[in-house]
Design a protein around this motif. Structure first.
Motif, PDB file in Angstrom:
ATOM      1  N   ILE A 236       6.449   3.012   1.471  1.00 17.27           N
ATOM      2  CA  ILE A 236       5.143   3.084   0.821  1.00 17.27           C
ATOM      3  C   ILE A 236       4.061   2.444   1.676  1.00 17.27           C
ATOM      4  O   ILE A 236       2.886   2.820   1.603  1.00 17.27           O
ATOM      5  N   ALA A 237       4.429   1.485   2.524  1.00 16.33           N
ATOM      6  CA  ALA A 237       3.440   0.844   3.398  1.00 16.33           C
ATOM      7  C   ALA A 237       2.808   1.878   4.323  1.00 16.33           C
ATOM      8  O   ALA A 237       1.592   1.885   4.547  1.00 16.33           O
ATOM      9  N   LYS A 238       3.630   2.760   4.858  1.00 16.63           N
ATOM     10  CA  LYS A 238       3.129   3.804   5.751  1.00 16.63           C
ATOM     11  C   LYS A 238       2.140   4.710   5.021  1.00 16.63           C
ATOM     12  O   LYS A 238       1.101   5.088   5.579  1.00 16.63           O
ATOM     13  N   LEU A 239       2.456   5.045   3.788  1.00 14.23           N
ATOM     14  CA  LEU A 239       1.569   5.885   2.988  1.00 14.23           C
ATOM     15  C   LEU A 239       0.251   5.165   2.702  1.00 14.23           C
ATOM     16  O   LEU A 239      -0.829   5.749   2.821  1.00 14.23           O
ATOM     17  N   MET A 240       0.337   3.898   2.340  1.00 17.30           N
ATOM     18  CA  MET A 240      -0.879   3.115   2.080  1.00 17.30           C
ATOM     19  C   MET A 240      -1.773   3.036   3.309  1.00 17.30           C
ATOM     20  O   MET A 240      -2.994   3.202   3.224  1.00 17.30           O
ATOM     21  N   LEU A 241      -1.159   2.776   4.460  1.00 18.58           N
ATOM     22  CA  LEU A 241      -1.920   2.626   5.700  1.00 18.58           C
ATOM     23  C   LEU A 241      -2.618   3.920   6.100  1.00 18.58           C
ATOM     24  O   LEU A 241      -3.617   3.895   6.823  1.00 18.58           O
ATOM     25  N   ASN A 242      -2.119   5.041   5.599  1.00 19.39           N
ATOM     26  CA  ASN A 242      -2.712   6.332   5.918  1.00 19.39           C
ATOM     27  C   ASN A 242      -3.890   6.666   5.008  1.00 19.39           C
ATOM     28  O   ASN A 242      -4.602   7.637   5.246  1.00 19.39           O
ATOM     29  N   CYS A 243      -4.082   5.841   3.967  1.00 19.77           N
ATOM     30  CA  CYS A 243      -5.134   6.130   2.985  1.00 19.77           C
ATOM     31  C   CYS A 243      -6.349   5.227   3.184  1.00 19.77           C
ATOM     32  O   CYS A 243      -6.251   4.118   3.685  1.00 19.77           O
ATOM     33  N   ASP A 244      -7.494   5.730   2.750  1.00 14.77           N
ATOM     34  CA  ASP A 244      -8.766   5.030   2.940  1.00 14.77           C
ATOM     35  C   ASP A 244      -9.234   4.313   1.680  1.00 14.77           C
ATOM     36  O   ASP A 244      -9.995   3.350   1.755  1.00 14.77           O
ATOM     37  N   ILE A 245      -8.782   4.787   0.534  1.00 14.97           N
ATOM     38  CA  ILE A 245      -9.112   4.199  -0.773  1.00 14.97           C
ATOM     39  C   ILE A 245      -7.876   4.333  -1.642  1.00 14.97           C
ATOM     40  O   ILE A 245      -7.114   5.296  -1.513  1.00 14.97           O
ATOM     41  N   ALA A 246      -7.673   3.361  -2.535  1.00 13.20           N
ATOM     42  CA  ALA A 246      -6.548   3.450  -3.474  1.00 13.20           C
ATOM     43  C   ALA A 246      -7.032   3.211  -4.900  1.00 13.20           C
ATOM     44  O   ALA A 246      -8.001   2.479  -5.128  1.00 13.20           O
ATOM     45  N   VAL A 247      -6.328   3.836  -5.831  1.00  9.54           N
ATOM     46  CA  VAL A 247      -6.482   3.541  -7.262  1.00  9.54           C
ATOM     47  C   VAL A 247      -5.116   3.080  -7.734  1.00  9.54           C
ATOM     48  O   VAL A 247      -4.121   3.776  -7.542  1.00  9.54           O
ATOM     49  N   SER A 248      -5.067   1.890  -8.353  1.00  3.70           N
ATOM     50  CA  SER A 248      -3.759   1.330  -8.691  1.00  3.70           C
ATOM     51  C   SER A 248      -3.768   0.651 -10.048  1.00  3.70           C
ATOM     52  O   SER A 248      -4.775   0.080 -10.478  1.00  3.70           O
ATOM     53  N   ALA A 249      -2.602   0.696 -10.700  1.00  2.00           N
ATOM     54  CA  ALA A 249      -2.379  -0.132 -11.879  1.00  2.00           C
ATOM     55  C   ALA A 249      -2.422  -1.596 -11.455  1.00  2.00           C
ATOM     56  O   ALA A 249      -2.316  -1.925 -10.272  1.00  2.00           O
ATOM     57  N   GLY A 250      -2.536  -2.484 -12.443  1.00  2.42           N
ATOM     58  CA  GLY A 250      -2.850  -3.876 -12.145  1.00  2.42           C
ATOM     59  C   GLY A 250      -1.679  -4.785 -11.865  1.00  2.42           C
ATOM     60  O   GLY A 250      -1.807  -6.004 -12.017  1.00  2.42           O
ATOM     61  N   GLY A 251      -0.548  -4.252 -11.431  1.00  2.00           N
ATOM     62  CA  GLY A 251       0.626  -5.087 -11.215  1.00  2.00           C
ATOM     63  C   GLY A 251       0.873  -5.442  -9.765  1.00  2.00           C
ATOM     64  O   GLY A 251      -0.046  -5.650  -8.964  1.00  2.00           O
TER      65      GLY A 251
END
Length: 341
Positions: A236-251
């Motif tokens: 998932i780190a690789k996927l996150m690093l490829n993104c410019d903005i995230a929307v996430s639940a609060g955990g």
């Protein structure tokens, strides 16, 4: 031997197991191979797929007092000298009973009562507000504390990574927890595909293990070629690093996003997320759009408007990214784990 007592199912967020898995991985790196103890088989396959053994108690997950005798027998027969417990259903009697036969390390988020254990771990950004040490000292308790973001149990994939804020937003990540009972991802996607500013943006959606809206998400992804769905993400780190903005639940995911430095809009849908999202928002580290249980339409509109702001302003994204990375998440946990056995 080290053991970890944790559960996950359609009622309990998968984040409890994932953070325990991170602790297990770090223990493996230190020469220990912990065993997971669960009430039932709901999460057995996930644990086994990550290379860990499980012991099933065959008990009711939300009545932990009923398992005391059984788990004590397991502790003694397996020579378990350190037990991590991650559950909101613990009682004082339960923890006292276990701590009498082994060292108990309780992973806390809620400060429900004074826990009679060897060590309390609360890695959350708001942990110091609970004033643990003074309260326990007044009661004559010798409990030790590991408090703050430095003790977040990060997975190995989040070590030694770097992130660059790109001038143009091309990828947005949406992650809404293991179940997404409110269909937040689906409803948000319906709104985003109608926005002019996101028509040229790929939207990456992580489907949780227990997501009940998979068919709805599949239908949307077939209708819009800029929607990409993911199940059982291995890195998932690789996927996150490829993104410019995230929307996430609060955990727990918020701390992983902080390590990466991905500018994030958060939402909440459970009481145990509220302290987290509010403190991140107060410190202007992660934007908070609201609790979907109050008015999901209003909250999702705020999510979309905040995405639009971040999408159109690289300087704002850079500001949030720097604040996220300055938290120094998870840098002390491994040092502590070396001392427990």
């Amino acid at each position: 031997m080290v053991a970890i007592r944790v559960d996950a199912n359609r009622e309990i967020a998968i984040g409890h197991v994932m953070r325990c898995m991170s602790i297990a991985d770090k223990l493996c790196g230190l020469g220990q191979k912990p065993v997971f103890i669960t009430a039932d088989h709901s999460v057995t396959d996930l644990i086994l797929s990550n290379g860990y053994k499980t012991i099933c108690l065959n008990t009711v997950w939300n009545d932990m007092n009923s398992e005391i005798d059984n788990i004590i027998k397991i502790i003694k027969s397996n020579n378990i000298n350190a037990l991590f417990v991650d559950s909101y259903y613990v009682t004082k009697r339960y923890l006292e009973s276990l701590n009498a036969v082994t060292k108990v390390f309780y992973i806390d988020d809620l400060n429900m009562f004074e826990y009679p254990v060897d060590t309390v771990i609360n890695y959350n950004i708001y942990a110091n507000r609970f004033d643990y040490e003074n309260k326990y000292k007044m009661l004559g308790m010798n409990t030790k504390f590991l408090l703050g973001c430095q003790y977040v149990p990060l997975r190995k994939e989040f070590e030694n990574i770097s992130y660059r804020v790109r001038k143009v937003v091309k990828n947005i990540l949406i992650t809404t927890g293991g179940t997404d009972n409110y269909n937040i991802a689906g409803r948000l996607l319906e709104m985003l595909v109608k926005q002019e500013c996101t028509k040229m943006v790929k939207i990456h959606v992580i489907e949780g293990v227990y997501n009940i809206n998979k068919d709805f998400l599949e239908k949307l992804s077939k209708q819009h070629n800029n929607i990409v769905l993911y199940r059982n993400v291995q890195n998932i780190a690789k996927l996150m690093l490829n993104c410019d903005i995230a929307v996430s639940a609060g955990g727990f995911t918020l701390y992983e996003l902080c390590i990466c430095g991905v500018p994030t809009v958060s939402i909440s849908f459970a009481d145990n997320q509220l302290e987290n999202v509010k403190q991140f928002n107060k410190e202007e580290i992660i934007i908070y759009a609201g609790d979907v249980r109050n008015d999901i339409k209003v909250v999702l509109k705020k999510v979309v408007s905040n995405i639009e702001v971040l999408l159109n302003d690289c300087k704002i994204r850079l500001k949030y990214s720097e604040k996220m990375r300055n938290l120094k998440v998870g840098c002390y946990l491994e040092k502590f784990l070396k001392t427990i056995y």
